[in-house]
Enzyme design. Structure first.
Site, PDB file in Angstrom:
ATOM      1  N   ARG A   1      40.357  34.929  38.820  1.00 43.80           N
ATOM      2  CA  ARG A   1      40.552  35.573  37.301  1.00 43.80           C
ATOM      3  C   ARG A   1      40.376  35.015  36.173  1.00 43.80           C
ATOM      4  O   ARG A   1      41.933  34.164  36.002  1.00 43.80           O
ATOM      5  CB  ARG A   1      41.997  36.363  37.445  1.00 43.80           C
ATOM      6  CG  ARG A   1      41.758  38.252  38.509  1.00 43.80           C
ATOM      7  CD  ARG A   1      43.343  38.933  38.734  1.00 43.80           C
ATOM      8  NE  ARG A   1      42.346  39.960  39.606  1.00 43.80           N
ATOM      9  CZ  ARG A   1      43.611  40.064  40.239  1.00 43.80           C
ATOM     10  NH1 ARG A   1      44.256  39.430  40.321  1.00 43.80           N
ATOM     11  NH2 ARG A   1      43.536  41.625  40.431  1.00 43.80           N
TER      12      ARG A   1
ATOM     13  N   ASN B   1      41.069  47.466  43.461  1.00 39.94           N
ATOM     14  CA  ASN B   1      42.111  48.029  42.766  1.00 39.94           C
ATOM     15  C   ASN B   1      41.251  49.297  41.734  1.00 39.94           C
ATOM     16  O   ASN B   1      41.068  50.287  41.462  1.00 39.94           O
ATOM     17  CB  ASN B   1      42.333  47.343  41.984  1.00 39.94           C
ATOM     18  CG  ASN B   1      43.636  46.655  43.052  1.00 39.94           C
ATOM     19  OD1 ASN B   1      43.648  46.454  43.759  1.00 39.94           O
ATOM     20  ND2 ASN B   1      43.701  45.081  42.071  1.00 39.94           N
ATOM     21  N   ASP B   2      39.652  48.769  41.502  1.00 40.79           N
ATOM     22  CA  ASP B   2      39.343  49.688  40.922  1.00 40.79           C
ATOM     23  C   ASP B   2      38.084  50.248  41.336  1.00 40.79           C
ATOM     24  O   ASP B   2      37.672  51.746  40.579  1.00 40.79           O
ATOM     25  CB  ASP B   2      38.362  48.986  40.172  1.00 40.79           C
ATOM     26  CG  ASP B   2      38.845  47.769  38.852  1.00 40.79           C
ATOM     27  OD1 ASP B   2      39.440  49.567  37.939  1.00 40.79           O
ATOM     28  OD2 ASP B   2      39.366  46.927  38.194  1.00 40.79           O
TER      29      ASP B   2
ATOM     30  N   ARG C   1      44.460  53.486  37.004  1.00 38.69           N
ATOM     31  CA  ARG C   1      45.427  52.548  37.498  1.00 38.69           C
ATOM     32  C   ARG C   1      46.485  52.466  36.598  1.00 38.69           C
ATOM     33  O   ARG C   1      47.723  52.524  37.345  1.00 38.69           O
ATOM     34  CB  ARG C   1      44.385  51.471  38.603  1.00 38.69           C
ATOM     35  CG  ARG C   1      43.861  50.870  37.077  1.00 38.69           C
ATOM     36  CD  ARG C   1      43.197  49.415  38.088  1.00 38.69           C
ATOM     37  NE  ARG C   1      43.871  48.509  38.035  1.00 38.69           N
ATOM     38  CZ  ARG C   1      43.281  47.292  37.974  1.00 38.69           C
ATOM     39  NH1 ARG C   1      41.531  47.122  38.529  1.00 38.69           N
ATOM     40  NH2 ARG C   1      43.764  46.295  38.030  1.00 38.69           N
TER      41      ARG C   1
ATOM     42  N   ARG D   1      35.748  34.151  38.785  1.00 37.74           N
ATOM     43  CA  ARG D   1      35.072  36.111  38.435  1.00 37.74           C
ATOM     44  C   ARG D   1      34.988  35.565  36.879  1.00 37.74           C
ATOM     45  O   ARG D   1      35.900  34.856  36.392  1.00 37.74           O
ATOM     46  CB  ARG D   1      35.879  36.867  38.836  1.00 37.74           C
ATOM     47  CG  ARG D   1      36.007  37.464  38.874  1.00 37.74           C
ATOM     48  CD  ARG D   1      36.622  39.220  38.648  1.00 37.74           C
ATOM     49  NE  ARG D   1      37.703  39.146  38.076  1.00 37.74           N
ATOM     50  CZ  ARG D   1      38.825  40.252  37.974  1.00 37.74           C
ATOM     51  NH1 ARG D   1      38.475  41.218  38.941  1.00 37.74           N
ATOM     52  NH2 ARG D   1      39.954  40.148  36.916  1.00 37.74           N
TER      53      ARG D   1
ATOM     54  N   GLU E   1      33.422  47.261  42.856  1.00 36.59           N
ATOM     55  CA  GLU E   1      35.165  47.586  42.587  1.00 36.59           C
ATOM     56  C   GLU E   1      33.899  49.222  41.844  1.00 36.59           C
ATOM     57  O   GLU E   1      35.286  49.838  40.919  1.00 36.59           O
ATOM     58  CB  GLU E   1      35.270  47.052  41.795  1.00 36.59           C
ATOM     59  CG  GLU E   1      34.407  46.102  40.798  1.00 36.59           C
ATOM     60  CD  GLU E   1      36.052  45.509  40.289  1.00 36.59           C
ATOM     61  OE1 GLU E   1      37.225  45.379  40.125  1.00 36.59           O
ATOM     62  OE2 GLU E   1      35.030  44.492  39.123  1.00 36.59           O
TER      63      GLU E   1
ATOM     64  N   CYS F   1      38.891  41.556  47.705  1.00 34.64           N
ATOM     65  CA  CYS F   1      40.155  40.842  47.136  1.00 34.64           C
ATOM     66  C   CYS F   1      40.772  42.169  46.558  1.00 34.64           C
ATOM     67  O   CYS F   1      42.303  41.746  45.380  1.00 34.64           O
ATOM     68  CB  CYS F   1      39.163  39.791  45.873  1.00 34.64           C
ATOM     69  SG  CYS F   1      38.285  40.539  45.125  1.00 34.64           S
TER      70      CYS F   1
ATOM     71  N   HIS G   1      56.302  40.105  34.581  1.00 32.21           N
ATOM     72  CA  HIS G   1      56.335  38.459  35.244  1.00 32.21           C
ATOM     73  C   HIS G   1      57.899  38.738  36.265  1.00 32.21           C
ATOM     74  O   HIS G   1      57.926  37.995  37.315  1.00 32.21           O
ATOM     75  CB  HIS G   1      56.655  38.216  33.795  1.00 32.21           C
ATOM     76  CG  HIS G   1      54.560  37.183  33.847  1.00 32.21           C
ATOM     77  ND1 HIS G   1      54.893  36.925  32.215  1.00 32.21           N
ATOM     78  CD2 HIS G   1      53.856  37.701  34.388  1.00 32.21           C
ATOM     79  CE1 HIS G   1      53.587  36.700  32.615  1.00 32.21           C
ATOM     80  NE2 HIS G   1      53.254  37.234  33.697  1.00 32.21           N
TER      81      HIS G   1
HETATM   82  C1  PEP Z   1      39.921  45.268  42.277  1.00 32.03           C
HETATM   83  O1  PEP Z   1      39.834  45.718  41.149  1.00 32.03           O
HETATM   84  O2  PEP Z   1      40.431  44.809  43.363  1.00 32.03           O
HETATM   85  C2  PEP Z   1      40.016  43.261  41.326  1.00 32.03           C
HETATM   86  C3  PEP Z   1      40.356  42.915  42.604  1.00 32.03           C
HETATM   87  O3  PEP Z   1      39.914  43.244  40.039  1.00 32.03           O
HETATM   88  P1  PEP Z   1      41.094  43.656  38.918  1.00 32.03           P
HETATM   89  O4  PEP Z   1      42.199  44.218  39.729  1.00 32.03           O
HETATM   90  O5  PEP Z   1      41.294  42.075  38.975  1.00 32.03           O
HETATM   91  O6  PEP Z   1      40.917  44.331  38.164  1.00 32.03           O
HETATM   92 MG    MG Z   2      38.831  44.709  39.077  1.00 26.30          MG
END
Ligand code: PEP
Ligand code: MG
Length: 579
Positions: A301, A459-460, A470, A337, A436, A507, A194
């Protein structure tokens, strides 16, 4: 001259004198009290909490007017933690039943709480642990009557200086801004803590995780903080100072440019319109999204609603959170989401059994389908919110078409239920799927047949494609958006969306990183969703790019046979001016 490397948290450069602010760790005493004193001890514990509230409210009143909305929400998070029965119930129980002193009872309980946080998979939620730690530290210092509980007391000597300290809480970050510090450097913390997020929002250059920096620095030493690269320079020579002063001037010019294009359309040189959307987690963040004129919310989210509590959020609680966002975005779309929790991201009171590989376990849509008591109220709340604006519904972690059919069936049931009850909702809520999981990218065409839009969660997608956890620091170096396999999966998804005639958004973090903007444009991506603070930079790149050129160059990147070649072509793409 000495250069130390940490993690850049707040972008920007600061040159100034060091102000070393080391806080001694708090020694927690342990003793047992006679029964007759226990009532007073509980009262002392409660007073410690009450004082913490007064202090936090005072800090809240000092938030600078021009601070981003997150500043207040971080303080609010601390106030909420303070209010949470989870924090006070057990220590009070320990005082009453076992006779321990308040500090020890709080220590024992907070350590147990920290272990729960440490086991959380998602770095975002794991970073919540720091908030709880900071609140506990504040209460402990009150109980022990330690005055220098934070940086609030520090005098005006901070003005323009570079604060070197062990750790900074979000509340302290606000105070540092208030006292006009030039930058800060901490021993602890990570890039998504944060404090780091807030430093970026408040535009304070900062470096976190620079362990032991204070060992090399004396009060008054001249320092340079390079918040973007995470570099701290101690005693810079003349040439280095000159270079950094030039960079500061260039950054100031760039900021003015970004401010100037705030209201300009997001179009390329060849008049192609690109949609720029915001990622948000709290309803309050809408303000930041609107400030940068985001075309809508590409990723809301919803996990926040489910955390730090014993029960599930009710339908009406969810409805009011969603409605706030939807109403304040007016005619712009808000992509909600469905919740992405599970595996070791437990919903309190509903702990799922943790498997060996939590990232491959019962999370996101899998958990929602497994437990309709989680999913149904959320679907109902999302649909009910759709009566008040432009809602889009997005499903995370989808990995098989069967799963998608089950979700669509539940949505149909939800709509009939609401209709029977005579509740208002829109019959035209676009339903999208997050791509993802590699399986979903490879077969994106199969999913696209049943969906209204796709959104690439890099990201995933990168985690699962490259088999890299990750949240595991030791394999972070392998996390690579430019890996040919990742690029091919992204390309397959974009192409599948185009063939099916549905929009494809991105995203994940990659969408907000200017190093990839031109490449993604060349690959055919036309919608990007990101942290609102990153949006102006991305828009600037878009406005300086010509898609026709980029399409040819992107093909070359996709044909490259090794990583070095990919990088070389990309460097050329990013540095060539377009006219
Ligand atoms: C992702 O996985 O790219 C994503 C946007 O979802 P999160 O980061 O919330 O898993
Ligand atoms: Mg994700």
């Amino acid at each position: 001259m000495l250069a130390l490397h940490g993690t850049g948290a707040g972008k920007g450069i600061a040159i100034g004198r060091a102000y070393v602010l080391q806080r001694a760790g708090v020694e927690i005493p342990e003793y047992v009290l006679p029964k007759m004193y226990l009532k007073d001890e509980v009262a002392r514990f409660k007073a410690g909490i009450a004082n913490a509230r007064v202090q936090l409210e005072d800090i809240r009143n000092h938030i600078p007017r021009n601070a981003p909305s997150e500043a207040a929400s971080f303080i609010d998070t601390h106030l909420l933690i303070l209010d949470d029965k989870m924090l006070s119930r057990e220590p009070i129980d320990t005082i009453q039943k076992q006779g321990y002193n308040a500090e020890w009872a709080l220590k024992v309980h907070s350590e147990a709480l920290m272990t729960v946080f440490e086991q959380m998979e998602d770095p975002y939620f794991r970073s919540k642990k720091t908030d709880v730690e900071q609140v506990v530290d504040r209460i402990q210092r009150n109980l022990l009557d330690i005055q220098e509980s934070s940086h609030e007391e520090v005098d005006d000597a901070l003005d323009g200086s570079i604060v070197i300290t062990d750790d900074v809480s979000p509340a302290d970050t606000v105070m540092l801004k208030h006292r006009s510090v030039g930058a800060f450097v901490t021993d602890f913390g990570g890039p998504i803590s944060h404090t780091a997020i807030l430093a970026r929002g408040l535009r304070i250059p900062a470096i976190v995780g620079l362990h032991g920096a204070a060992r090399y620095i004396r009060n008054g030493d001249e320092l340079i903080v390079d918040g973007k690269r995470g570099v701290l320079i101690i005693g810079p020579d003349k040439q280095t100072l000159k270079e950094y002063r030039q960079r500061i001037r260039r950054i100031a010019v760039l900021r003015q440019e970004l401010h100037a294009i705030r209201k300009s359309p997001s179009v390329t040189i060849d008049r192609q319109r690109i949609t720029l959307l915001a990622n948000i987690e709290l309803p309050d963040e809408i303000r930041s999204a609107k400030k940068v004129a985001a075309a809508g919310v590409g990723l809301y989210r919803t996990e926040f609603l489910y955390m730090n509590r014993d029960d599930l959020p009710t339908e009406s609680e969810q409805l009011s959170a969603y409605m706030r966002v939807v109403k304040s975005m007016g005619r712009s779309p808000v992509t909600i989401r469905t919740v992405d929790i599970g595996a070791d991201k437990q919903v309190n009171g509903r702990a799922e059994k943790r498997g060996m590989n939590p990232a491959l376990g019962l999370r996101a849509v899998r958990l929602c389908l497994h437990d309709p008591t989680i999913f149904r109220p959320q679907l109902r709340a999302i649909y009910r919110a759709s009566a008040h604006g432009r809602v889009q519904l997005m499903i995370p972690m989808i990995s098989s078409v069967d799963e998608l059919h089950q979700v669509l069936e539940m949505i149909r049931e939800t709509k009939s239920e609401l209709k029977r009850e005579g509740r208002a909702f829109s019959t035209r809520v676009p339903i999208g799927g997050m791509i993802e999981v590699p399986a979903a990218a490879v077969a994106a065409d199969l999913f696209a047949e049943h969906l209204d839009f796709l959104s690439i969660g890099t990201n995933d997608l990168i985690q699962y494609t490259l088999a890299i956890d990750r949240v595991d620091d030791s394999v972070n170096y392998l996390y690579d958006p430019l890996h040919p396999s990742v690029l091919r999966l992204i390309q397959m998804t974009i192409d599948a969306g185009e063939r099916a005639g549905i929009p494809v958004t991105m995203c994940g973090e990659m969408a907000g990183d200017i190093r990839y903007t031109r490449l993604l444009l060349g690959m055919g991506l036309r919608a990007f969703s990101m942290d609102p603070t990153l949006l102006p930079e991305i828009k600037k790149v878009i406005r300086e790019s010509e898609i026709q050129r980029l399409m040819r160059q992107a093909k070359k990147v996709l044909r490259a046979t090794d990583r070095a070649e990919v990088q070389a072509i990309l460097n050329k793409i990013n540095t060539t001016p377009h006219h």
